[in-house]
Every structure is written in structure tokens, then in C-alpha cells.
Design an enzyme around this catalytic site. Structure first.
Site, PDB file in Angstrom:
ATOM      1  CB  SER A 222      -0.212  -5.235   2.223  1.00 57.71           C
ATOM      2  OG  SER A 222       0.227  -6.244   3.074  1.00 57.71           O
TER       3      SER A 222
ATOM      4  CG  HIS B 198       2.270  -3.475   6.632  1.00 58.78           C
ATOM      5  ND1 HIS B 198       2.954  -3.926   5.530  1.00 58.78           N
ATOM      6  CD2 HIS B 198       1.007  -3.953   6.506  1.00 58.78           C
ATOM      7  CE1 HIS B 198       2.137  -4.652   4.775  1.00 58.78           C
ATOM      8  NE2 HIS B 198       0.947  -4.678   5.348  1.00 58.78           N
TER       9      HIS B 198
END
Ligand code: GTR
Length: 381
Positions: free
Chosen positions: A217, A361
């Protein structure tokens, strides 16, 4: 402005800059022209317009101090080293705490360096009290890899502090001296990963020619910027990096993060110049396939997750497709496969790896296993 249908539901909003076309309109048609002309142009644009310029490289004051005595861990299969990477500048001192699990082996080992953007106690867990798949040191060691990790917040806090704290404050104590292209926080974290590489170069148990930098990320954006600048890293891994990472800005992906949103939520991540491109993506002189391309001809891996629309999975994939011509200049394969793959079917046939993992995620064990497969294929032939 032309538009081009790439994958179902994803239309390019505007023409994408050609990775090979130089600013004077010529095509870089050889590795030599890429290295002498086009690569430096692209690197300069990312410094000036996106991440900002670092005022310092390896500090003359850099030093490595053990935090604890080396000890056997991972069931006796690895040596744990803990090192403080210290540096001083006009604004004071900084320190990055590095944790390393190095498999016992007859020869120097290949290594993964994680830029950890989650809590170090739980996610790096130097004492391995409750191992977490975000940093699966045991699995890495079992496959012959050293597992290194540091916390990004050691380099620079992940908050908009006016660039007074962390490494910004150490090397540029007066924030008024900053310019629109001064380094942001992602550039600072990437600088920290390069200081870990400085330590690796001093460590005989590790093979410095086989080192991967990994980030998830915001850490994935950081890994890409690190790998783009620091050619000592042989493999650069972007896990769910999204906007400002591997995701193409010019792809129309309404559920994904935009430049305007990222600059509003995280005003410290990029340089000041980047703010002018919110809602004006078509005026940005680069797009993110060019960031991936800066890693050429070395290895790069981009991964997405099925439930991570915010990161814009087709845009992460498409950057790999559009960066591929640069590897061809070297007679190498970039991404092998031009259509967005089904979930859990990795594309690992060239120097660019890609997979779309089923799930949310996160940096999961599945991701790590695929990164090790890719490294095995290239490094253990
Ligand atoms: C989100 C941000 C993303 C990504 C993510 C993360 O809030 O919008 O760009 O960096 O955080 O780092 O987990």
C-alpha cells in the site's frame, strides 16, 4: 484526446504518455538511449512533480550499532540481528531499527526487505511472540531467504507535521527552506530503505546482488520509488500500491483513489508540485507505468487483490503492460500476458511479475509465496 478500451469497465480517460518517447519527440529505440536520455528524463519528472527531491543520499555520519547480541531463532535455523542505523544532520539525529532473520547457510543468502507500514511490535515482532503473515520470517527462512524489516515511522512519522519531524527535520531543520519539489514522506521512507541496503552491503551473510524491497500500500508506493532510484535492489515489489504507486492515473476507475483524494487525505506524502494535478491527471507529464519502467532491466513485481478496488487493480496491471517495451530494449521479456488475469493465476513468465489475489487489501502469505516463487525462478536457476 483518444480513448482506448483496455479491459471491461476500464477506459483510459486520456492519452497516456509513451514511456519510450523522449521530450524532443524521438523514440528511445535502444537500451543505450533509454539509459542516456529517456530514463533520466522520467526520473527527473518524478522527482520534480511527484515524490520530491532528497537533499541527502548516504550521510557521512551513517553508522550501525547492534541493539542486542545476535542470537539463534526460528528453531535454530536463523541468526537474528537487530541493528540501529543511525545518522545525524544539522537538525539532530535519526535512527532506523532494523530486524533481520538470516538463515544459516554455507553461502551468502538472498534477502527480502520489508518496509513495514504497520505497527512494528505486532507486524515485525522481533521476538516472534505471535508471528503475523505481514512479515512471515519463518516461511522466508524456510525457503532460504533472509527476512529483514524496518518500520517506516522510524524514518519519518506518517503525519503531516509540517516536515519538522523525522528525517526531514534532521537534514532540513528549517521547513521554510523547502521548495515545491522538496521531498515528501514517501521519498523519505524510500531513502530509509536505501540506508538498510547500506547496512546489507556491510553484512557478509547476505548476498547484496539478490535483494528485494517489498512494501504494501503506502509501503508499496515507497518500494517502487526506492527501486526506481536505488539500482542496488535487484527486485522491487509493489503490493496493492494503488494511487501514486503502480496504478495508472489516466485510467477511468471511479472506485479507486484519485490524485485529488490522496493529496487531501495525505498532504505530506508527495511533493507540493503534485497537488496541481488533482482533477487534472491529463496534464501530469508522467503516468505510473513510467515509475514501473524505471526499475528496468531489473525485476519488478506488482500485485493486486480482488476486493481492493480503491487501489484500482486494472490500473496496476495496465502499468505493467505499458512498461514492458523498456525490458524489450534489453532483449528481455517484461510482462508475459496482456489481458487482465483471473484471480490467483500469477503471470511470472518475464521480468515483470503480476498477480491478482482473491481477498482484501493486505499483504498476505499468498503474496509472499508468489514473490518467493518469482525470486526462486530468477535467482536460483
Ligand atoms: C489508504 C490510502 C491508500 C493506501 C492505504 C494504505 O488510506 O488511501 O493510498 O496507501 O491507505 O497504506 O493502507
Amino acid at each position: 484526446m483518444g480513448s482506448l478500451v483496455l479491459v471491461a469497465g476500464s477506459v483510459l480517460a486520456a492519452e497516456i504518455p509513451d514511456v519510450l518517447k523522449t521530450s524532443d519527440g524521438k523514440k528511445a529505440d535502444s537500451a543505450a538511449v533509454w539509459e542516456a536520455v529517456r530514463r533520466p528524463e522520467i526520473l527527473e519528472l518524478f522527482k520534480a512533480q511527484v515524490f520530491g527531491r532528497n537533499p541527502v543520499g548516504r550521510p557521512a555520519t551513517l553508522r550501525f550499532e547492534p541493539i542486542a547480541a545476535d542470537r539463534e531463532m526460528v528453531g535454530g535455523k536463523a541468526i537474528r540481528k537487530r541493528v540501529n542505523i543511525r545518522y545525524t544532520g544539522p537538525g539532530g539525529e535519526g535512527c532506523i531499527a532494523l530486524t533481520a532473520f538470516i538463515p544459516k547457510a554455507p553461502k551468502p543468502v538472498p534477502t527480502f526487505v520489508l518496509i513495514c507500514n504497520r505497527s512494528s511490535e505486532k507486524h515485525i515482532d522481533p521476538d516472534r511472540l505471535a508471528p503475523n503473515p505481514f512479515f512471515p520470517a519463518e516461511e522466508l527462512v524456510a525457503r532460504g531467504y533472509a527476512a529483514l524489516a524496518f518500520h517506516n515511522g522510524d524514518v519519518d512519522p506518517d503525519a503531516h507535521d509540517g516536515f519538522t519531524n523525522g528525517v526531514h527535520g534532521v537534514f532540513q531543520p528549517d521547513p521554510k527552506a523547502r521548495t515545491a519539489d522538496s521531498w515528501g514522506t514517501i521519498a523519505a521512507w524510500a531513502w530509509g530503505a536505501s540506508r538498510v541496503m547500506d547496512w546489507i552491503e556491510s553484512e557478509p551473510l547476505i548476498d547484496r546482488t539478490r535483494v528485494a524491497v517489498v512494501g504494501h500500500s503506502r509501503g508499496g508506493k515507497t518500494a517502487l520509488w526506492c527501486g526506481a532510484n536505488d539500482t542496488r535492489f535487484a527486485l522491487t515489489i509493489s503490493n496493492d500500491s494503488g494511487c501514486g504507486g503502480a496504478k495508472l492515473n489516466r485510467m477511468d476507475l471511479p472506485k479507486s483513489e484519485s490524485i485529488a483524494r490522496i493529496n487531501k487525505a495525505f498532504p505530506h506524502w508527495f511533493c507540493e508540485n503534485f497537488k496541481q494535478y488533482g482533477g487534472r491527471e491529463d496534464t501530469l507529464p508522467v503516468d505510473q507505468h513510467m515509475l514501473v519502467a524505471l526499475v528496468a532491466p531489473r525485476l519488478v513485481y506488482v500485485a493486486s487483490a480482488t476486493q481492493d478496488d480503491w487501489a484500482g487493480q486494472p490500473g496496476e496491471f495496465q502499468s505493467c503492460v505499458l512498461a514492458t517495451p523498456v525490458w524489450r530494449l534489453y532483449g528481455k521479456k517484461g510482462l508475459v500476458g496482456e489481458t487482465f488475469p483471473a484471480a490467483d493465476t500469477p503471470l511470472q513468465g518475464g521480468c515483470i511479475g503480476y498477480h491478482l489475489r482473491t481477498g482484501k487489501h493486505d499483504l498476505a502469505l499468498y503474496d509472499w509465496e508468489r514473490y518467493m516463487d518469482f525470486a526462486d525462478a530468477h535467482w536460483k536457476k
